[in-house]
Design a protein around this motif. Structure first.
Motif, PDB file in Angstrom:
ATOM      1  N   UNK A 243      43.175  40.252  34.590  1.00  0.00           N
ATOM      2  CA  UNK A 243      43.648  41.530  34.051  1.00  0.00           C
ATOM      3  C   UNK A 243      44.159  41.340  32.628  1.00  0.00           C
ATOM      4  N   UNK A 244      43.637  42.166  31.726  1.00  0.00           N
ATOM      5  CA  UNK A 244      44.059  42.175  30.330  1.00  0.00           C
ATOM      6  C   UNK A 244      44.619  43.560  30.043  1.00  0.00           C
ATOM      7  N   UNK A 245      45.874  43.603  29.599  1.00  0.00           N
ATOM      8  CA  UNK A 245      46.522  44.886  29.297  1.00  0.00           C
ATOM      9  C   UNK A 245      46.672  45.066  27.799  1.00  0.00           C
TER      10      UNK A 245
ATOM     11  N   UNK B 190      42.900  47.042  30.095  1.00  0.00           N
ATOM     12  CA  UNK B 190      41.738  47.138  29.215  1.00  0.00           C
ATOM     13  C   UNK B 190      40.503  46.591  29.922  1.00  0.00           C
ATOM     14  N   UNK B 191      40.675  45.471  30.596  1.00  0.00           N
ATOM     15  CA  UNK B 191      39.566  44.866  31.345  1.00  0.00           C
ATOM     16  C   UNK B 191      40.125  44.103  32.537  1.00  0.00           C
TER      17      UNK B 191
END
Length: 112
Positions: A24-26, A33-34
């Motif tokens: 998880x990319x915030x 975001x992804x």
């Protein structure tokens, strides 16, 4: 390129391996975001073809080596042929397959 796609978890536990790898990319506003990891999948694709039974891939039901059947059947020549055959169905060119009693399985294959 067939060797790039959604990756499965990096784990030595066979049951855990068959799950999507989520990273998880915030963003700055704390919104995601992804999440799915995308990258090289050659070894993963080979492993999935080896453990799958024919019929388990809905879009290509004829692929699947069913390597677990080797436990009940010691016909190593037949399984080496089956590996080459099913890898070729997925577009893999097999250069080398070593499969014999009391030795680890070794496969050298790449997409065309």
């Amino acid at each position: 390129m067939k060797d790039i796609g959604i990756q499965l978890k990096d784990s030595t536990n066979a049951v855990e391996n068959i799950d999507l790898k989520v990273v998880i990319v915030k963003g700055v506003d704390d919104k995601i975001i992804s999440g799915l990891a995308v990258g090289r999948t050659l070894a993963q694709n080979q492993a999935v073809i080896l453990i799958a039974n024919p019929g388990e891939f809905p879009f290509n039901p004829k692929i699947g080596v069913a390597i677990d059947e080797l436990i009940l059947d010691n016909d190593y020549l037949r399984f080496r042929h089956r590996i080459r055959e099913h890898f070729a169905k997925d577009g893999l060119v097999v250069k080398r397959v070593e499969l014999s009693e009391n030795k680890p399985l070794q496969i050298e294959a790449n997409y065309e």
